[in-house]
Design a protein around this motif. Structure first.
Motif, mmCIF file in Angstrom:
data_model
loop_
_atom_site.group_PDB
_atom_site.id
_atom_site.type_symbol
_atom_site.label_atom_id
_atom_site.label_comp_id
_atom_site.label_asym_id
_atom_site.label_seq_id
_atom_site.Cartn_x
_atom_site.Cartn_y
_atom_site.Cartn_z
ATOM 1 N N HIS A 174 -1.210 -13.057 -9.755
ATOM 2 C CA HIS A 174 -1.915 -13.050 -8.560
ATOM 3 C C HIS A 174 -1.432 -14.250 -7.562
ATOM 4 N N ARG A 175 -1.475 -13.971 -6.342
ATOM 5 C CA ARG A 175 -0.999 -15.096 -5.398
ATOM 6 C C ARG A 175 -2.041 -16.162 -5.335
ATOM 7 N N PHE A 176 -3.419 -16.236 -5.876
ATOM 8 C CA PHE A 176 -4.278 -17.450 -5.894
ATOM 9 C C PHE A 176 -3.876 -17.940 -7.204
ATOM 10 N N ALA A 177 -3.245 -17.473 -8.285
ATOM 11 C CA ALA A 177 -3.000 -18.120 -9.360
ATOM 12 C C ALA A 177 -2.269 -19.396 -9.501
ATOM 13 N N GLY A 178 -2.802 -20.337 -10.159
ATOM 14 C CA GLY A 178 -2.149 -21.870 -10.205
ATOM 15 C C GLY A 178 -2.923 -22.623 -8.918
ATOM 16 N N ARG A 179 -3.541 -22.196 -8.154
ATOM 17 C CA ARG A 179 -4.340 -22.882 -6.877
ATOM 18 C C ARG A 179 -5.387 -23.797 -7.512
ATOM 19 N N ALA A 180 -5.868 -24.761 -7.010
ATOM 20 C CA ALA A 180 -7.045 -25.510 -7.327
ATOM 21 C C ALA A 180 -8.272 -24.882 -6.665
ATOM 22 N N GLU A 181 -8.021 -24.303 -5.500
ATOM 23 C CA GLU A 181 -9.222 -23.683 -4.492
ATOM 24 C C GLU A 181 -8.774 -22.718 -3.559
ATOM 25 N N VAL A 182 -9.580 -22.020 -3.289
ATOM 26 C CA VAL A 182 -9.249 -20.896 -2.319
ATOM 27 C C VAL A 182 -10.449 -21.096 -1.212
ATOM 28 N N ALA A 183 -10.196 -20.852 -0.106
ATOM 29 C CA ALA A 183 -11.366 -20.572 1.007
ATOM 30 C C ALA A 183 -11.731 -19.309 1.257
ATOM 31 N N TRP A 184 -13.157 -18.992 1.656
ATOM 32 C CA TRP A 184 -13.658 -17.850 1.767
ATOM 33 C C TRP A 184 -12.841 -17.033 2.585
ATOM 34 N N GLU A 185 -12.307 -17.399 3.747
ATOM 35 C CA GLU A 185 -11.764 -16.846 4.679
ATOM 36 C C GLU A 185 -10.470 -16.162 4.200
ATOM 37 N N GLU A 186 -9.942 -16.560 3.052
ATOM 38 C CA GLU A 186 -8.766 -15.946 2.398
ATOM 39 C C GLU A 186 -9.146 -14.810 1.303
ATOM 40 N N ALA A 256 -8.675 -19.268 -13.566
ATOM 41 C CA ALA A 256 -9.959 -19.529 -12.749
ATOM 42 C C ALA A 256 -9.487 -20.417 -11.643
ATOM 43 N N VAL A 257 -10.153 -19.906 -10.500
ATOM 44 C CA VAL A 257 -9.448 -20.717 -9.099
ATOM 45 C C VAL A 257 -11.081 -21.106 -8.500
ATOM 46 N N GLY A 258 -11.131 -22.315 -8.128
ATOM 47 C CA GLY A 258 -12.235 -22.787 -7.367
ATOM 48 C C GLY A 258 -12.413 -22.123 -6.022
ATOM 49 N N VAL A 259 -13.662 -22.277 -5.701
ATOM 50 C CA VAL A 259 -13.977 -21.567 -4.363
ATOM 51 C C VAL A 259 -14.545 -22.465 -3.227
ATOM 52 N N ALA A 260 -13.817 -22.964 -2.140
ATOM 53 C CA ALA A 260 -14.279 -24.071 -1.364
ATOM 54 C C ALA A 260 -15.741 -24.022 -0.911
ATOM 55 N N PRO A 261 -16.257 -24.883 -0.792
ATOM 56 C CA PRO A 261 -17.570 -25.024 0.013
ATOM 57 C C PRO A 261 -17.804 -24.175 1.358
ATOM 58 N N ALA A 262 -18.841 -23.550 1.530
ATOM 59 C CA ALA A 262 -18.831 -22.965 3.003
ATOM 60 C C ALA A 262 -20.320 -23.458 3.567
ATOM 61 N N GLY A 263 -20.024 -24.086 4.800
ATOM 62 C CA GLY A 263 -21.328 -24.773 5.351
ATOM 63 C C GLY A 263 -21.892 -26.076 4.670
ATOM 64 N N GLY A 264 -20.741 -26.570 3.865
ATOM 65 C CA GLY A 264 -21.064 -28.072 3.244
ATOM 66 C C GLY A 264 -21.791 -27.534 1.880
ATOM 67 N N ARG A 265 -21.920 -26.217 1.420
ATOM 68 C CA ARG A 265 -22.459 -25.967 0.105
ATOM 69 C C ARG A 265 -21.691 -24.950 -0.621
ATOM 70 N N ARG A 266 -21.339 -25.243 -1.898
ATOM 71 C CA ARG A 266 -20.612 -24.349 -2.859
ATOM 72 C C ARG A 266 -21.627 -23.342 -3.482
ATOM 73 N N ALA A 267 -21.043 -22.299 -3.891
ATOM 74 C CA ALA A 267 -21.699 -21.065 -4.380
ATOM 75 C C ALA A 267 -22.043 -21.375 -5.731
ATOM 76 N N VAL A 268 -23.289 -21.227 -6.187
ATOM 77 C CA VAL A 268 -23.770 -21.676 -7.443
ATOM 78 C C VAL A 268 -24.122 -20.267 -8.197
ATOM 79 N N TYR A 269 -24.223 -20.437 -9.452
ATOM 80 C CA TYR A 269 -24.847 -19.340 -10.356
ATOM 81 C C TYR A 269 -25.957 -19.914 -11.162
#
Length: 303
Positions: A174-186, A256-269
């Motif tokens: 996948h195009r995200f493979a190998g990246r440390a992080e992606v942005a929500w808008e991607e 597994a690729v991290g997701v950048a914070p949105a509005g200063g907050r990371r998505a958590v489970y």
């Protein structure tokens, strides 16, 4: 109206089938049918809509089910309280669990509990978080292990078990493979694989997308982790899931690729224990909670 009749009514309502309900209760089908008919005659209204293939609750039946579950739970609590005074733990402990809960191993926990209290019958119900909340509120469940519960939607108590970040899982090509992080808008425009809307991981992902102001369409819905990981591996889409999914053996070839914070907050489970209001915890549930607080039953993957 007798407790036995209410037990028969609830069993038929849950099984949606007289034969299965009779087998579950270890009574004859004719006896079960007679018990339900007597209850309907006493209440002067049908409780079930019956056809040759289906058994469905009527409006009156749905109203009775809520009160019947509450009444039966109260009767069990009364018996359990008397046994607890006598130093005994008897009766039934019914536990609800999300399949993807983190921070505790339900199998290890229940095994340890059974060894400590073999005279107490254990029942396990695997359901989505919304159903688990309804079950604890209605007394059908003594407690539940759930995920992504907004404190505003629960009037009882919540005990946090674990918090972890959400990540994007994708196939190696996948195009995200190998990246440390992606942005929500991607993420919009990607094909997504996820659980049904009531499951905790889906609730967490939906909430995260909404908070980030990003839209998505889930094309492939599943009801188990293994199917989700297999579909991602085959390149049919990506998944936004709790981080511990990436440590499962079936995810060994996934990225597994991290997701950048949105509005200063990371998505958590967040995984929690859902408990009834203070003072209404059954003796069996209190004993189980003592084990929950011991490190020996915590899931290694959540450490």
């Amino acid at each position: 109206m007798e407790l036995r009749q209410l037990e028969h009514f609830v069993a038929v309502a849950e099984e949606q089938h007289f034969t299965r309900a009779a087998e579950r209760l270890a009574v004859s089908q004719s006896g079960l049918s007679a018990s339900v008919r007597a209850l309907e005659q006493e209440l002067r209204t049908p409780l079930f809509s019956r056809t040759t293939r289906t058994v469905r609750l009527t409006e009156a039946g749905r109203a009775l089910l809520v009160e019947a579950e509450r009444t039966l739970a109260g009767a069990r609590a009364a018996r359990d309280a008397v046994d607890a005074v006598r130093g005994l733990l008897r009766g039934t402990l019914t536990v609800g669990v999300e399949q993807c809960v983190a921070g505790v191993s339900p199998a290890r926990l229940l095994a340890a509990f059974h060894r400590a209290h073999p005279q107490l019958e254990l029942r396990l119900r695997q359901e989505g978080t919304s159903s688990l909340l309804d079950g604890v509120a209605g007394g059908r469940l003594d407690l539940a292990f759930a995920a992504t519960v907004d404190p505003a939607e629960w009037r009882g108590e919540l005990m946090e078990l674990a918090r972890e970040p959400m990540v994007v899982l994708c196939a190696a090509g996948h195009r995200f493979a190998g990246r440390a992080e992606v942005a929500w808008e991607e993420l919009p425009g990607e094909s997504f694989i996820d659980f049904h809307p009531d499951w905790g991981p889906r609730r967490a992902a939906d909430g995260a997308f909404a908070a980030a102001g990003a839209r998505r369409t889930v094309g492939l819905e599943v009801s188990d982790v293994h199917s989700l990981l297999e579909l991602v591996q085959e390149g049919l889409g990506i998944a936004v899931v709790p981080h511990h999914f990436s440590r499962k053996p079936e995810a060994a070839r996934l990225m597994a690729v991290g997701v950048a914070p949105a509005g200063g907050r990371r998505a958590v489970y967040e995984s929690v224990v859902v408990l009834p209001s203070a003072g209404s915890l059954s003796p069996g549930a209190r004993a189980l909670m003592r084990l929950v607080r011991e490190d020996g039953v915590r899931a290694a993957e959540a450490r």
